[in-house]
Structures are given as structure tokens and as C-alpha cells.
Design an enzyme around this catalytic site. Structure first.
Site, PDB file in Angstrom:
ATOM      1  N   TYR A  64      -1.782  -2.661 -11.927  1.00  0.00           N
ATOM      2  CA  TYR A  64      -2.721  -1.366 -11.660  1.00  0.00           C
ATOM      3  C   TYR A  64      -2.759  -1.193 -10.199  1.00  0.00           C
ATOM      4  CZ  TYR A  64      -5.779   2.528 -12.840  1.00  0.00           C
ATOM      5  OH  TYR A  64      -6.559   3.581 -13.128  1.00  0.00           O
ATOM      6  N   ASP A 107       8.042  -7.057  -7.222  1.00  0.00           N
ATOM      7  CA  ASP A 107       9.469  -7.573  -7.836  1.00  0.00           C
ATOM      8  C   ASP A 107       9.293  -9.165  -7.891  1.00  0.00           C
ATOM      9  OD1 ASP A 107      10.664  -5.149  -7.905  1.00  0.00           O
ATOM     10  OD2 ASP A 107      11.653  -5.420  -5.934  1.00  0.00           O
ATOM     11  N   GLN A 125       7.517 -10.565 -10.963  1.00  0.00           N
ATOM     12  CA  GLN A 125       7.666  -9.919 -12.273  1.00  0.00           C
ATOM     13  C   GLN A 125       8.271 -10.953 -13.211  1.00  0.00           C
ATOM     14  OE1 GLN A 125       9.991  -6.470 -12.618  1.00  0.00           O
ATOM     15  NE2 GLN A 125       8.609  -5.359 -11.287  1.00  0.00           N
ATOM     16  N   HIS A 150      11.774  -0.030 -11.283  1.00  0.00           N
ATOM     17  CA  HIS A 150      12.873  -0.635 -10.381  1.00  0.00           C
ATOM     18  C   HIS A 150      13.825  -1.723 -11.052  1.00  0.00           C
ATOM     19  CE1 HIS A 150      14.991  -1.948  -6.870  1.00  0.00           C
ATOM     20  NE2 HIS A 150      14.295  -2.852  -6.380  1.00  0.00           N
ATOM     21  N   GLY A 180       2.733   6.526  -6.329  1.00  0.00           N
ATOM     22  CA  GLY A 180       1.806   6.449  -7.533  1.00  0.00           C
ATOM     23  C   GLY A 180       0.933   7.843  -7.403  1.00  0.00           C
ATOM     24  N   ASP A 235      18.746   1.220  -3.890  1.00  0.00           N
ATOM     25  CA  ASP A 235      17.349   1.154  -3.583  1.00  0.00           C
ATOM     26  C   ASP A 235      17.396   0.252  -2.415  1.00  0.00           C
ATOM     27  OD1 ASP A 235      14.238   1.947  -4.000  1.00  0.00           O
ATOM     28  OD2 ASP A 235      14.449  -0.320  -3.965  1.00  0.00           O
ATOM     29  N   GLU A 264       6.694  10.976  17.244  1.00  0.00           N
ATOM     30  CA  GLU A 264       7.252  12.227  17.319  1.00  0.00           C
ATOM     31  C   GLU A 264       8.440  12.016  15.912  1.00  0.00           C
ATOM     32  OE1 GLU A 264       8.521  14.684  20.457  1.00  0.00           O
ATOM     33  OE2 GLU A 264       6.882  14.235  21.618  1.00  0.00           O
ATOM     34  N   SER A 286      14.457  22.387  19.239  1.00  0.00           N
ATOM     35  CA  SER A 286      14.985  23.073  20.335  1.00  0.00           C
ATOM     36  C   SER A 286      16.494  23.003  20.303  1.00  0.00           C
ATOM     37  CB  SER A 286      14.502  22.587  21.723  1.00  0.00           C
ATOM     38  OG  SER A 286      14.893  21.313  21.938  1.00  0.00           O
TER      39      SER A 286
END
Length: 330
Positions: free
Chosen positions: A25, A83, A86, A108, A134, A191, A231, A252
Site C-alpha cells: 500500500y 522490485d 517481489q 512493472h 499513484g 523503463d 531552472e 528566449s
């Protein structure tokens, strides 16, 4: 061109009598679980007791249970832990509770593609991967919109895996904007490449190299920070909203000319060759093996490199300057 699916291509009714387990979660798990529930789907949540995420799940009206309990009661098991954990969660808690006709869902493809998880032939395996965090998935759903998703089927044991995947995508708002068909190999490899060569690895090294160049030339660190790091968001926001061409027409003319004439001197043919080398390492599984071993060894290189990055001068000056920016404080 990729196949794209929309609301009319997905049948939410396919989830009517099914229970979906959300294993983990975190930010993505919370976003998907709340959207699924609001779409009328029965959701069971698994999270470790005593964690912040466990308490959040309770606040959101769920009753968190163990991964084994969730897997046992669910028809579709969505694995949203990190990952590197898992495979452990799957082997210890999910695998013993898989029955014919159940489905494993991922956002994934790492563990399936690199065979860290090897499910039995009797279950469906598909991916629904929102192309956003999420929290954004949840916000867009609540606004009646959605975040585009990827869908892929790795194993179609029931003959209905894609239809179930599209129903899942619809339940989290994905089909409102479009669900792009891919496969586990393509999603996983692109990815990882994006993270390593551009979004994380490429960008952070470019920022630090620019900062170091200005510091070594005698410029003040605060000025260097503003010009090469602060920036950057202005530019990436423009690129995301309007594309590269759109960005060039919104900065610019001086900046645009500098981009057009100097960019290729930074990203040289040598850089492109190194990118291809990185991609090959991903495709051949070299990076996956390295990352898996790093976790098995207790992450010595990961921790060392992370600490070295924390100690770079740009982090110290950045911390001070961000105190001057109240809009960045939560």
C-alpha cells in the site's frame, strides 16, 4: 503504431464478482486501491503491520491483512511492492495460494521478464502500468479523467487475460485517456533504459557536471545551482507540456540558438554509443543480475554511492537555497 484501447473496449462487469488483492500500500498501491474501490470492485489490501502505509490503509477504510491472506482470498493479485522484494513475497506468501483461474497483475515487468518470479501455467499474468505516480492516478480519477496506462499479457491461461486487464485499467481510470498495448519485455527494458540513460542517471550526471564546471571556473555555488539545477524544472515542464519543439519556441531565442548549436557537443556520438551499451546490458540481463546480487549482498555499492552523492557540494548549497523557497515546502 501501437494498439490503444479506450472505455468502450473494456467491460468493468468482468470484475463484478472478483476480489482484487493489492499487495503493498505504497503510493501506487494506494492510488490503485482507492480507484478500484470507487469503481465498485471488491478490494483487499496487504501491508506490513506497524508501518506508515499500514496506518494509511486503515485511515482509508481498509483492513490490511498479510500477503498470504490477501492472495488466498483474491481472484486477481496485484503485486506493488518494490522490485527487489517481489520475488520473496511471491514465493513465501502468494505462490502457495495460487489456484487455477487466478491472475497475477503487475505494474512493472522486471520480476516476470527476468524470471525472478516463475508462476505456474494455470494462472493469468498481465500488466497494467499507469504512466504516472499513484497520487496522480488517484487525482485524475477523482477529476473524472485518468492517467494513460500500458497493458501487456504474459500468460493467458483462461483465454480472458487481456479482457480482465482492460477491465482493471478501466477501474483505475486508464481507459478514459487510453491504454497502450505492449509486452513485458518492451516495458521492462525501455523503463530501465529511460531511468539509467536519461531520466535519473543521465540527468543527474549532467547537472553535476555542469555545476562542477562552473565552480571550477570560479563562479559562486549559489549562482551555479540556480542555472544548472533549479531552472531545469522550467524546461522539463515545457517539454512535457509542449514537446521539445514547443519548449524551443517558449524560451528566449538566445537559449533556443544555444540549444540548437551546442546540444550535440554535449551528447556526442560517444555518448550515444554508451547509451547503446547500457541498453545491451539491460537486454542481456546483466543489469538485472547485478541489481539482484547487490540486494543479496546487503547493498554495499548502493549505500556507498548514495552517500557519495549526498556529500556533493550541489546538495549542500541546494539545501540552503531551498529554505528561501517557501513554495517548495509541504
Amino acid at each position: 503504431m501501437a494498439k490503444i484501447y479506450y472505455d468502450q473496449d473494456a467491460d468493468l462487469g468482468l470484475l463484478k464478482d472478483k476480489t482484487i488483492a493489492i499487495i503493498g500500500y505504497g503510493i501506487q498501491g494506494r492510488g490503485q486501491a482507492l480507484c478500484l474501490r470507487d469503481s465498485g470492485v471488491k478490494v483487499v489490501v496487504s501491508e506490513m503491520e506497524g508501518t506508515v502505509n499500514f496506518e494509511q490503509a486503515k485511515q482509508d477504510g481498509f483492513t490490511p491483512v498479510s500477503a498470504a491472506e490477501a492472495a488466498k482470498s483474491a481472484d486477481i493479485i496485484q503485486i506493488l511492492t518494490q522490485d527487489h522484494v517481489q520475488a520473496k513475497v511471491y514465493n513465501e506468501s502468494i505462490k502457495p495460494n495460487l489456484k487455477k483461474g487466478k491472475a497475477l497483475c503487475f505494474s512493472h515487468g522486471f520480476n516476470i521478464h527476468f524470471k525472478q518470479i516463475k508462476p505456474p501455467k494455470k494462472v493469468d499474468i498481465f500488466m497494467v502500468a499507469p504512466k504516472g505516480p499513484g497520487a496522480l492516478v488517484r487525482r485524475m480519477y477523482e477529476e473524472g479523467k485518468g492517467v494513460p496506462c500500458l497493458i501487456a499479457v504474459y500468460q493467458d491461461a483462461t483465454g480472458n487475460a487481456k479482457a480482465i486487464g482492460l477491465a482493471y485499467a478501466k477501474a483505475i481510470g486508464g481507459t478514459r485517456m487510453g491504454v497502450i498495448e505492449t509486452n513485458f519485455k518492451e516495458e521492462t527494458e525501455t523503463d530501465l533504459f529511460g531511468e539509467q540513460a536519461v531520466l535519473c542517471g543521465g540527468v543527474t550526471e549532467l547537472i553535476k557536471a555542469g555545476f562542477d564546471t562552473l565552480i571550477e571556473a570560479g563562479y559562486q555555488s549559489e549562482i551555479a545551482y540556480f542555472e544548472v539545477l533549479h531552472e531545469l524544472k522550467l524546461i522539463t515542464d515545457l517539454v512535457q507540456e509542449t514537446g521539445i519543439s514547443g519548449m524551443r519556441r517558449r524560451v528566449s531565442n538566445t537559449a533556443c540558438y544555444g540549444d540548437l548549436t551546442r546540444g550535440k557537443r554535449i551528447i556526442t556520438e560517444k555518448t550515444r554509443k554508451e547509451m547503446k551499451k547500457i541498453l545491451k546490458e539491460i537486454q542481456k540481463g546483466k543489469f538485472a543480475k547485478e541489481w539482484i546480487k547487490e540486494n543479496e549482498d546487503g547493498r554495499p555499492n548502493f549505500d556507498r554511492l548514495l552517500k557519495e552523492g549526498d556529500e556533493h557540494q550541489i546538495e549542500q548549497v541546494g539545501k540552503q537555497l531551498r529554505e528561501m523557497m517557501p513554495w517548495m515546502k509541504k
